[in-house]
Design a protein around this motif. Sequence first.
Motif, PDB file in Angstrom:
ATOM      1  N   GLU A   3       0.841  -1.189   0.000  1.00 19.70           N
ATOM      2  CA  GLU A   3       0.000   0.000   0.000  1.00 19.70           C
ATOM      3  C   GLU A   3       0.876   1.238   0.000  1.00 19.70           C
ATOM      4  O   GLU A   3       1.963   1.242   0.577  1.00 19.70           O
ATOM      5  CB  GLU A   3      -0.914   0.004   1.217  1.00 19.70           C
ATOM      6  CG  GLU A   3      -1.938  -1.110   1.177  1.00 19.70           C
ATOM      7  CD  GLU A   3      -2.930  -0.988   2.297  1.00 19.70           C
ATOM      8  OE1 GLU A   3      -3.969  -0.374   2.065  1.00 19.70           O
ATOM      9  OE2 GLU A   3      -2.639  -1.504   3.372  1.00 19.70           O
ATOM     10  N   ALA A   7      -2.521   5.979   0.659  1.00 22.94           N
ATOM     11  CA  ALA A   7      -3.635   5.072   0.943  1.00 22.94           C
ATOM     12  C   ALA A   7      -3.710   4.765   2.433  1.00 22.94           C
ATOM     13  O   ALA A   7      -4.805   4.743   3.018  1.00 22.94           O
ATOM     14  CB  ALA A   7      -3.487   3.782   0.145  1.00 22.94           C
ATOM     15  N   THR A  10      -5.061   7.817   4.239  1.00 27.32           N
ATOM     16  CA  THR A  10      -6.506   7.942   4.033  1.00 27.32           C
ATOM     17  C   THR A  10      -7.259   6.983   4.944  1.00 27.32           C
ATOM     18  O   THR A  10      -8.259   7.364   5.566  1.00 27.32           O
ATOM     19  CB  THR A  10      -6.866   7.652   2.557  1.00 27.32           C
ATOM     20  OG1 THR A  10      -6.169   8.586   1.732  1.00 27.32           O
ATOM     21  CG2 THR A  10      -8.346   7.759   2.319  1.00 27.32           C
ATOM     22  N   ARG A  11      -6.782   5.738   5.047  1.00 26.25           N
ATOM     23  CA  ARG A  11      -7.408   4.761   5.943  1.00 26.25           C
ATOM     24  C   ARG A  11      -7.344   5.232   7.388  1.00 26.25           C
ATOM     25  O   ARG A  11      -8.313   5.113   8.138  1.00 26.25           O
ATOM     26  CB  ARG A  11      -6.728   3.405   5.815  1.00 26.25           C
ATOM     27  CG  ARG A  11      -7.051   2.697   4.523  1.00 26.25           C
ATOM     28  CD  ARG A  11      -6.372   1.370   4.443  1.00 26.25           C
ATOM     29  NE  ARG A  11      -6.869   0.487   5.501  1.00 26.25           N
ATOM     30  CZ  ARG A  11      -6.400  -0.722   5.727  1.00 26.25           C
ATOM     31  NH1 ARG A  11      -5.424  -1.201   4.997  1.00 26.25           N
ATOM     32  NH2 ARG A  11      -6.898  -1.455   6.688  1.00 26.25           N
ATOM     33  N   LYS A  14      -9.900   8.060   7.962  1.00 27.60           N
ATOM     34  CA  LYS A  14     -11.263   7.530   8.024  1.00 27.60           C
ATOM     35  C   LYS A  14     -11.521   6.829   9.350  1.00 27.60           C
ATOM     36  O   LYS A  14     -12.586   6.970   9.949  1.00 27.60           O
ATOM     37  CB  LYS A  14     -11.525   6.558   6.878  1.00 27.60           C
ATOM     38  CG  LYS A  14     -11.744   7.216   5.552  1.00 27.60           C
ATOM     39  CD  LYS A  14     -12.084   6.178   4.501  1.00 27.60           C
ATOM     40  CE  LYS A  14     -12.357   6.818   3.173  1.00 27.60           C
ATOM     41  NZ  LYS A  14     -12.756   5.823   2.162  1.00 27.60           N
ATOM     42  N   ARG A  27     -15.662   1.722   5.790  1.00 27.24           N
ATOM     43  CA  ARG A  27     -15.594   1.161   4.446  1.00 27.24           C
ATOM     44  C   ARG A  27     -14.400   1.761   3.706  1.00 27.24           C
ATOM     45  O   ARG A  27     -14.216   2.969   3.670  1.00 27.24           O
ATOM     46  CB  ARG A  27     -16.880   1.463   3.678  1.00 27.24           C
ATOM     47  CG  ARG A  27     -16.897   0.880   2.282  1.00 27.24           C
ATOM     48  CD  ARG A  27     -18.220   1.100   1.587  1.00 27.24           C
ATOM     49  NE  ARG A  27     -19.286   0.335   2.188  1.00 27.24           N
ATOM     50  CZ  ARG A  27     -19.530  -0.956   1.954  1.00 27.24           C
ATOM     51  NH1 ARG A  27     -18.745  -1.619   1.139  1.00 27.24           N
ATOM     52  NH2 ARG A  27     -20.539  -1.568   2.522  1.00 27.24           N
ATOM     53  N   TYR A  28     -13.579   0.859   3.139  1.00 31.27           N
ATOM     54  CA  TYR A  28     -12.435   1.242   2.310  1.00 31.27           C
ATOM     55  C   TYR A  28     -12.677   0.678   0.919  1.00 31.27           C
ATOM     56  O   TYR A  28     -12.378  -0.487   0.670  1.00 31.27           O
ATOM     57  CB  TYR A  28     -11.127   0.662   2.867  1.00 31.27           C
ATOM     58  CG  TYR A  28     -10.862   0.971   4.313  1.00 31.27           C
ATOM     59  CD1 TYR A  28     -10.527   2.248   4.703  1.00 31.27           C
ATOM     60  CD2 TYR A  28     -10.948  -0.014   5.280  1.00 31.27           C
ATOM     61  CE1 TYR A  28     -10.280   2.547   6.025  1.00 31.27           C
ATOM     62  CE2 TYR A  28     -10.691   0.266   6.608  1.00 31.27           C
ATOM     63  CZ  TYR A  28     -10.357   1.553   6.970  1.00 31.27           C
ATOM     64  OH  TYR A  28     -10.114   1.824   8.287  1.00 31.27           O
ATOM     65  N   ASP A  31     -14.213  -2.930   0.552  1.00 33.41           N
ATOM     66  CA  ASP A  31     -14.064  -3.642   1.825  1.00 33.41           C
ATOM     67  C   ASP A  31     -14.697  -2.850   2.965  1.00 33.41           C
ATOM     68  O   ASP A  31     -14.594  -1.630   3.014  1.00 33.41           O
ATOM     69  CB  ASP A  31     -12.590  -3.870   2.151  1.00 33.41           C
ATOM     70  CG  ASP A  31     -11.885  -4.693   1.092  1.00 33.41           C
ATOM     71  OD1 ASP A  31     -12.551  -5.556   0.486  1.00 33.41           O
ATOM     72  OD2 ASP A  31     -10.686  -4.470   0.866  1.00 33.41           O
ATOM     73  N   GLU A  32     -15.334  -3.568   3.884  1.00 32.97           N
ATOM     74  CA  GLU A  32     -15.882  -2.949   5.089  1.00 32.97           C
ATOM     75  C   GLU A  32     -15.362  -3.706   6.297  1.00 32.97           C
ATOM     76  O   GLU A  32     -15.350  -4.928   6.326  1.00 32.97           O
ATOM     77  CB  GLU A  32     -17.404  -2.980   5.083  1.00 32.97           C
ATOM     78  CG  GLU A  32     -17.997  -2.274   6.274  1.00 32.97           C
ATOM     79  CD  GLU A  32     -19.507  -2.142   6.220  1.00 32.97           C
ATOM     80  OE1 GLU A  32     -20.076  -1.714   7.216  1.00 32.97           O
ATOM     81  OE2 GLU A  32     -20.093  -2.477   5.173  1.00 32.97           O
TER      82      GLU A  32
END
Length: 72
Positions: A3, A7, A10-11, A14, A27-28, A31-32
């Motif tokens: 990754e 990315a 961002t994860r 969130k 939720r990515y 994927d949740e």
Amino acid sequence: MAETLEALQTRLDKLRDARECGIRSVRYGEDEVAYKSDAEMAGAIDALERRIAALQGRKPVRTVYINSTKGL
């Protein structure tokens, strides 16, 4: 799967936002992920922060020194 730093960041953003709002699922893309407790979310945040630090070349903090006085 490798990754990118963007990315992972961002994860992390969130996940922090969801935790702050009291939401237990994130939720990515397709994927949740649902977390059972706040402690589990905190662990996921910590793991992401370590992965980001490793990609940036920062070393993890292993020792903390505490210095205090009585104020006399």
